[in-house]
Write an enzyme that holds these catalytic residues in place. Structure first.
Site, short mmCIF file in Angstrom:
data_model
loop_
_atom_site.label_atom_id
_atom_site.label_comp_id
_atom_site.label_asym_id
_atom_site.label_seq_id
_atom_site.Cartn_x
_atom_site.Cartn_y
_atom_site.Cartn_z
N ARG A 287 0.84 -1.21 0.00
CA ARG A 287 0.00 0.00 0.00
C ARG A 287 0.88 1.26 0.00
O ARG A 287 1.02 1.91 -1.03
CB ARG A 287 -0.95 -0.02 1.21
CG ARG A 287 -2.12 0.95 1.12
CD ARG A 287 -1.78 2.40 1.47
NE ARG A 287 -1.15 2.56 2.76
CZ ARG A 287 -0.65 3.72 3.20
NH1 ARG A 287 -0.71 4.80 2.46
NH2 ARG A 287 -0.05 3.79 4.37
N ASP A 288 1.51 1.56 1.11
CA ASP A 288 2.29 2.79 1.18
C ASP A 288 3.44 2.75 0.16
O ASP A 288 3.80 3.75 -0.44
CB ASP A 288 2.87 2.95 2.61
CG ASP A 288 3.14 4.40 2.97
OD1 ASP A 288 2.82 5.28 2.16
OD2 ASP A 288 3.68 4.65 4.06
N CYS B 62 5.11 9.63 -0.09
CA CYS B 62 3.73 10.05 0.09
C CYS B 62 3.41 11.11 -0.95
O CYS B 62 4.19 12.05 -1.12
CB CYS B 62 3.52 10.61 1.50
SG CYS B 62 1.87 11.25 1.76
C1 LIG Z 1 -9.65 12.36 1.12
C2 LIG Z 1 -10.76 12.05 0.17
C3 LIG Z 1 -11.46 10.77 0.63
C4 LIG Z 1 -11.74 13.20 0.17
O1 LIG Z 1 -12.80 12.94 -0.72
P1 LIG Z 1 -13.98 13.99 -0.92
O2 LIG Z 1 -14.18 14.71 0.37
O3 LIG Z 1 -15.13 13.28 -1.48
O4 LIG Z 1 -13.46 15.06 -1.93
P2 LIG Z 1 -12.67 14.89 -3.31
O5 LIG Z 1 -12.90 16.12 -4.10
O6 LIG Z 1 -11.25 14.59 -3.04
O7 LIG Z 1 -13.41 13.67 -4.04
C5 LIG Z 1 -12.99 13.31 -5.30
C6 LIG Z 1 -13.80 12.14 -5.81
O8 LIG Z 1 -13.45 10.97 -5.06
C7 LIG Z 1 -14.64 10.31 -4.62
N1 LIG Z 1 -14.34 9.64 -3.36
C8 LIG Z 1 -14.28 10.19 -2.13
N2 LIG Z 1 -13.95 9.26 -1.24
C9 LIG Z 1 -13.82 8.11 -1.92
C10 LIG Z 1 -13.48 6.79 -1.51
N3 LIG Z 1 -13.24 6.49 -0.25
N4 LIG Z 1 -13.40 5.83 -2.45
C11 LIG Z 1 -13.64 6.12 -3.75
N5 LIG Z 1 -13.96 7.37 -4.20
C12 LIG Z 1 -14.05 8.33 -3.27
C13 LIG Z 1 -15.66 11.40 -4.50
O9 LIG Z 1 -16.95 10.86 -4.51
C14 LIG Z 1 -15.32 12.25 -5.71
O10 LIG Z 1 -15.86 11.59 -6.85
P3 LIG Z 1 -16.55 12.43 -8.05
O11 LIG Z 1 -17.78 13.03 -7.45
O12 LIG Z 1 -15.54 13.46 -8.44
O13 LIG Z 1 -16.81 11.39 -9.10
C15 LIG Z 1 -10.21 11.82 -1.24
O14 LIG Z 1 -9.66 13.01 -1.67
C16 LIG Z 1 -9.15 10.76 -1.26
O15 LIG Z 1 -9.44 9.57 -1.30
N6 LIG Z 1 -7.87 11.18 -1.28
C17 LIG Z 1 -6.72 10.28 -1.22
C18 LIG Z 1 -6.01 10.37 0.12
C19 LIG Z 1 -4.89 9.34 0.22
O16 LIG Z 1 -5.06 8.20 -0.15
N7 LIG Z 1 -3.72 9.74 0.74
C20 LIG Z 1 -2.60 8.85 0.88
C21 LIG Z 1 -2.77 7.92 2.05
S1 LIG Z 1 -2.23 8.62 3.60
C22 LIG Z 1 -0.57 8.26 3.65
O17 LIG Z 1 -0.04 7.74 2.72
C23 LIG Z 1 0.20 8.50 4.92
C24 LIG Z 1 0.44 7.23 5.72
C25 LIG Z 1 -0.89 6.61 6.13
O18 LIG Z 1 1.10 6.26 4.94
C26 LIG Z 1 1.24 7.48 6.98
C27 LIG Z 1 2.43 8.41 6.83
O19 LIG Z 1 3.45 8.05 6.24
O20 LIG Z 1 2.31 9.50 7.32
#
Ligand SMILES: CC(C)(COP(=O)([O-])OP(=O)([O-])OC[C@H]1O[C@@H](n2cnc3c(N)ncnc32)[C@H](O)[C@@H]1OP(=O)([O-])[O-])[C@@H](O)C(=O)NCCC(=O)NCCSC(=O)C[C@@](C)(O)CC(=O)[O-]
Length: 347
Positions: A41-42, A284
């Site tokens: 994943r990450d 990230c």
């Molecule tokens: C944050 C949100 C959920 C906000 O989602 P939102 O609030 O719906 O806003 P958006 O404008 O970003 O949404 C865009 C589109 O995604 C859809 N959507 C919304 N949610 C989902 C979902 N769950 N599954 C599938 N689709 C989804 C939503 O319905 C919309 O669809 P459209 O209407 O344009 O067709 C979205 O922007 C998102 O999924 N972003 C990705 C965030 C991400 O994956 N970040 C990386 C992981 S964190 C990380 O890596 C750090 C970590 C954990 O490893 C630890 C570290 O190292 O620090």
């Protein structure tokens, strides 16, 4: 602002945890270490070229044969934002139907940032009941962050709003019988706010997540900016807030080469849960310049040098690191992996 961030900093209201502590279940004195493999994943989420589903599944299957008991396998997030995780439902279905062979029960985690992610995960599980011959587990993970700017970039909302969303995900996951881990990113440095991350604020967010029912807090040094003294301060803040070491996992990125130093500090403090990524894969999307997680190979070698028991076969994990980095055309960033492969070639 949500009620979560209005509460004055004090000890968490964690009576069940206190009860466990009183029963003497703290792991701080054991030499058993739990390594959580986050490579699938990450490690892969930030790769620019699409990695075939077959390769992702093979990676998970190979990792399951190394002795690892916790593997983060996918992420139910927006495919628009993180296209590499788009096949997470297929991965979960595959695990349920054809669980990877393993000598030990393995827990596979999937990220879910909101109710949409939760629903997608749960409907996949409903559609593909677990193979009756397998005792694997599925778990969920939510991901908060310690600064407002990072939360906006990563989750498109404020910290308070993110916590409100996570409450439904954690409660929904628990109601479905799943273990839920809760990340807090940028705990030791933020790409937008620098070193100015308050450990007390991190502990406060951790308390909120634990009170919502999270089973574990993964403290993410997303930028790799953590140093030994600041890691110690952070863990002291967690302790002061009443969060047990056994409920904490450390998630170090090695961008500044400090991951194992910070791991040593965490071990000394009594932490026994550590994230790592095979081949040092990762980065990230919202943390410019961040390199991969500390590699699983380096982590296992380091733990073994201290007489700690990871249950992981170092040779096997080195072979997986070699395979996946070749497969996706990426340099192997594990020092131990490269050294052992070099020696093997020379022999
Ligand atoms: C944050 C949100 C959920 C906000 O989602 P939102 O609030 O719906 O806003 P958006 O404008 O970003 O949404 C865009 C589109 O995604 C859809 N959507 C919304 N949610 C989902 C979902 N769950 N599954 C599938 N689709 C989804 C939503 O319905 C919309 O669809 P459209 O209407 O344009 O067709 C979205 O922007 C998102 O999924 N972003 C990705 C965030 C991400 O994956 N970040 C990386 C992981 S964190 C990380 O890596 C750090 C970590 C954990 O490893 C630890 C570290 O190292 O620090």
């Amino acid at each position: 602002m949500s009620r979560h961030l209005l509460r004055p900093i004090s000890k968490c209201n964690l009576s069940p945890l206190r009860a466990r502590q009183l029963r003497g279940l703290s792991t701080a004195k054991t030499n058993r270490v739990r390594l959580i493999e986050v490579g699938p994943r990450d490690g892969l989420q930030n790769e620019k070229t699409v990695i075939p589903l077959k390769t992702k599944i093979e990676l998970i299957e190979r990792l399951a044969q190394t002795g690892l008991r916790d593997i983060e396998a996918g992420s139910f997030v927006s495919p628009k934002w993180v296209p590499q995780m788009a096949a997470s439902s297929e991965i979960l279905t595959h695990i349920q139907n054809h669980p990877p062979q393993s000598d030990n029960p393995v827990s596979y985690a999937f990220l879910a940032p909101n109710t949409k992610g939760l629903e997608n995960a749960l409907s996949t599980l409903d559609a593909s009941p677990q193979n009756p011959d397998s005792n694997h587990k599925i778990e969920l993970a939510v991901f908060a962050a310690a600064t407002e700017s990072f939360t906006q970039k990563n989750l498109n909302c404020s910290i308070a709003e993110s916590l409100q969303k996570f409450e439904s995900v954690i409660k929904g996951g628990k109601a479905a019988g799943l273990r839920v881990r809760a990340y807090i990113s940028v705990v030791l440095g933020c790409p937008f706010e620098g070193y100015d991350v308050d450990p007390k604020k991190v502990a406060e967010i951790a308390c909120d997540l634990m009170e919502m029912g999270a089973d574990e807090i993964a403290l993410g040094d997303t930028t790799g900016m953590g140093t030994a003294p600041r890691t110690r301060d952070l863990l002291k803040s967690m302790q002061a807030a009443g969060i047990l070491n056994e409920d904490i996992a450390m998630h170090f990125h090695d961008t500044y080469g400090q991951a194992l130093v910070n791991t040593a500090i965490s071990l000394e403090h009594g932490i026994r849960n550590f994230d790592s990524s095979v081949g040092g894969l990762g980065g990230c999307p919202y943390s410019p310049g961040a390199t991969g997680n500390v590699s699983t190979e380096d982590m296992v070698y380091f733990m073994e040098s201290l007489g700690m028991d990871t249950g992981v076969d170092l040779d096997a994990v080195v072979a997986v690191g070699d395979w996946i980095t070749r497969e996706i055309g990426k340099a192997n960033s594990s020092s131990v992996g490269k050294a052992m492969l070099g020696r093997r070639k020379a022999e």
